[in-house]
Design a protein around this motif. Structure first.
Motif, mmCIF file in Angstrom:
data_model
loop_
_atom_site.group_PDB
_atom_site.id
_atom_site.type_symbol
_atom_site.label_atom_id
_atom_site.label_comp_id
_atom_site.label_asym_id
_atom_site.label_seq_id
_atom_site.Cartn_x
_atom_site.Cartn_y
_atom_site.Cartn_z
ATOM 1 N N PHE A 111 0.797 -1.191 0.029
ATOM 2 C CA PHE A 111 -0.028 -0.030 -0.100
ATOM 3 C C PHE A 111 0.787 1.329 0.055
ATOM 4 N N PRO A 112 1.365 1.710 -1.228
ATOM 5 C CA PRO A 112 2.369 2.825 -1.060
ATOM 6 C C PRO A 112 1.408 3.884 -0.765
ATOM 7 N N ILE A 157 -8.497 2.593 -14.041
ATOM 8 C CA ILE A 157 -8.142 1.456 -13.036
ATOM 9 C C ILE A 157 -6.938 2.229 -12.010
ATOM 10 N N SER A 158 -6.156 3.135 -12.607
ATOM 11 C CA SER A 158 -4.987 3.628 -11.768
ATOM 12 C C SER A 158 -5.352 4.333 -10.508
ATOM 13 N N CYS A 159 -6.858 4.729 -10.581
ATOM 14 C CA CYS A 159 -6.962 5.237 -9.397
ATOM 15 C C CYS A 159 -8.288 4.808 -8.965
ATOM 16 N N GLY A 160 -9.216 5.485 -9.958
ATOM 17 C CA GLY A 160 -10.910 5.505 -9.474
ATOM 18 C C GLY A 160 -11.167 4.057 -9.399
ATOM 19 N N GLU A 166 -11.004 -2.050 -3.958
ATOM 20 C CA GLU A 166 -10.507 -2.149 -2.822
ATOM 21 C C GLU A 166 -11.613 -2.313 -1.795
ATOM 22 N N GLY A 167 -12.636 -1.404 -1.911
ATOM 23 C CA GLY A 167 -13.864 -1.215 -0.996
ATOM 24 C C GLY A 167 -14.636 -2.502 -1.434
ATOM 25 N N ILE A 168 -14.778 -3.148 -2.573
ATOM 26 C CA ILE A 168 -15.554 -4.293 -2.818
ATOM 27 C C ILE A 168 -14.949 -5.604 -2.288
ATOM 28 N N VAL A 169 -13.592 -5.597 -2.233
ATOM 29 C CA VAL A 169 -12.950 -6.470 -1.727
ATOM 30 C C VAL A 169 -13.112 -6.667 -0.231
ATOM 31 N N TRP A 299 -9.086 3.317 1.538
ATOM 32 C CA TRP A 299 -8.468 4.378 0.837
ATOM 33 C C TRP A 299 -7.558 3.776 -0.425
ATOM 34 N N VAL A 300 -7.883 3.892 -1.531
ATOM 35 C CA VAL A 300 -7.362 3.677 -2.775
ATOM 36 C C VAL A 300 -7.255 2.120 -2.837
ATOM 37 N N SER A 301 -6.165 1.541 -2.937
ATOM 38 C CA SER A 301 -5.820 0.048 -3.013
ATOM 39 C C SER A 301 -4.538 -0.436 -2.916
ATOM 40 N N SER A 302 -4.151 -1.665 -2.975
ATOM 41 C CA SER A 302 -2.878 -2.164 -2.959
ATOM 42 C C SER A 302 -2.369 -2.344 -4.373
ATOM 43 N N LEU A 303 -1.192 -2.484 -4.491
ATOM 44 C CA LEU A 303 -0.451 -2.810 -5.946
ATOM 45 C C LEU A 303 -1.212 -4.191 -6.400
ATOM 46 N N PHE A 304 -1.298 -5.247 -5.349
ATOM 47 C CA PHE A 304 -1.803 -6.561 -5.844
ATOM 48 C C PHE A 304 -3.127 -6.496 -6.134
#
Length: 354
Positions: A111-112, A157-160, A166-169, A299-304
């Motif tokens: 999570f950068p 995909i790179s943000c929105g 991430e929220g769905i997961v 908040w946002v997502s992980s790289l994975f």
């Protein structure tokens, strides 16, 4: 290759300034990307376009530091610096929009976005972003764009889209769930699309603007949509779902929207707050504890998960570009930002010539 390029900057006061600047050269472990599509995110509008509001709590320095804007970049690798091993010229890539230190706990978790290192830098905020003909990126920040997806999909995909994913997961959406999404801007529309991809049995949308409800309906992922002004909306949703939504995601960042998501969720419901800014006030006992509800901040997502999101969309045959309502050239960046700031649109992207 050209020696100079056009680039867009946000000086504040609802303005966009185009400048001619030098094309950067990749250093160690860096790549040069020829931009193909670059999205406009709501956070840029809130924090930079109108006025430079955000500042770093520790240093007091403004988070936006006068760089080329655009933190949703997608394009093609055209040059590699020394030490690059995983990508090659010609690869289609999207860019995780935060370049972290790589060593703090959050970076180690993937999570950068939550990096605590002093050299954390967001593309388009502290280092040059994607609203230019070329982007200089760290190789470690790249994600390969699947062949089935457009460059526009990758930019989104790179943000929105990854933020919604991430929220769905985190809500663990499955085929047993009725999902409520409050706020049908670009992230909200993607939350509905991804909930459908995960197998949600019913998807409900809520927004203040009838235009956004209409646009969301065109995606064919929403079972029913309500205007936020609908009388007794909480009760309407509870009755429609026979007890409330199993999962509710607030993508509005609005106090009333957040409260609606909480109150319209079922007993044992999972409520995910995704929308930025603002506050919410509720009765802890009546609205949360007595219904055994759980609030999750995402908040946002992980790289994975960003990479997995791209592959899941491919497998599900769902395409984020379907939520793009307007496309502009870099020379039209001023018009693009003005439209995004108006809210009278879906997703807005800046595309570059092939």
């Amino acid at each position: 290759m050209l020696k100079t390029m056009m680039a867009a900057y946000l000086p504040g006061d609802a303005r966009v300034v185009l400048k001619e600047v030098a094309v950067p050269m990749p250093g160690i472990n860096q790549v040069l990307i020829r931009m193909k599509s670059s999205g406009i995110c709501g956070s840029d509008v809130h924090y930079i376009y109108h006025q430079h509001r955000a500042s770093d709590a520790a240093s007091g320095k403004p988070l936006y530091q006068g760089v080329i804007n655009g933190h949703e970049p997608c394009g093609q690798v055209v040059a590699l610096g020394p030490g690059c091993r995983h990508f090659k010229e010609g690869d289609r890539v999207l860019v995780y929009h935060i370049s972290g230190c790589g060593f703090c706990q959050n970076c180690r978790r993937g999570f950068p976005i939550s990096c605590t290192g002093s050299d954390k830098a967001a593309y388009g905020w502290q280092r040059d972003g994607g609203h230019a003909d070329y982007l200089l990126a760290e190789e470690k920040d790249l994600i390969r764009l699947p062949d089935a997806l457009r460059y526009e999909d990758g930019a989104f995909i790179s943000c929105g889209v990854a933020t919604a994913y991430e929220g769905i997961v985190r809500a663990k959406v499955s085929g047993s769930d009725t999902v409520l999404v409050v706020g049908l801007g670009p992230v909200g529309m993607m939350a509905m699309m991804l909930a459908r991809g995960r197998g949600a049995k019913r998807v409900i949308g809520v927004d203040l603007l009838p235009e956004r409800l209409a646009l969301a309906s065109q995606l064919a992922v929403m079972d029913v949509g309500y205007l936020a002004t609908t009388p007794d909306l909480v009760q309407v949703i509870v009755e429609h779902t026979k007890g409330g939504a199993d999962v509710a995601l607030d993508c509005s960042g609005n106090p009333q929207g957040r409260l609606l998501a909480l109150q319209a969720s079922a007993d044992w419901g999972r409520v995910v707050y995704i929308g930025e800014t603002g506050k919410v006030e509720f009765s802890v006992s009546a609205d949360l504890m007595h219904h055994q509800r759980r609030i999750i901040g995402s908040w946002v997502s992980s790289l994975f998960h960003m990479e997995k999101c791209a592959h899941d969309l491919t497998d599900w045959k769902l395409y984020p570009h379907q939520a793009i309502s307007h496309r502009f050239t870099l020379e039209q960046a001023g018009e693009a930002y003005a439209l995004m700031a108006s809210g009278q649109c879906g997703k807005v992207v800046i595309n570059f010539p092939e």
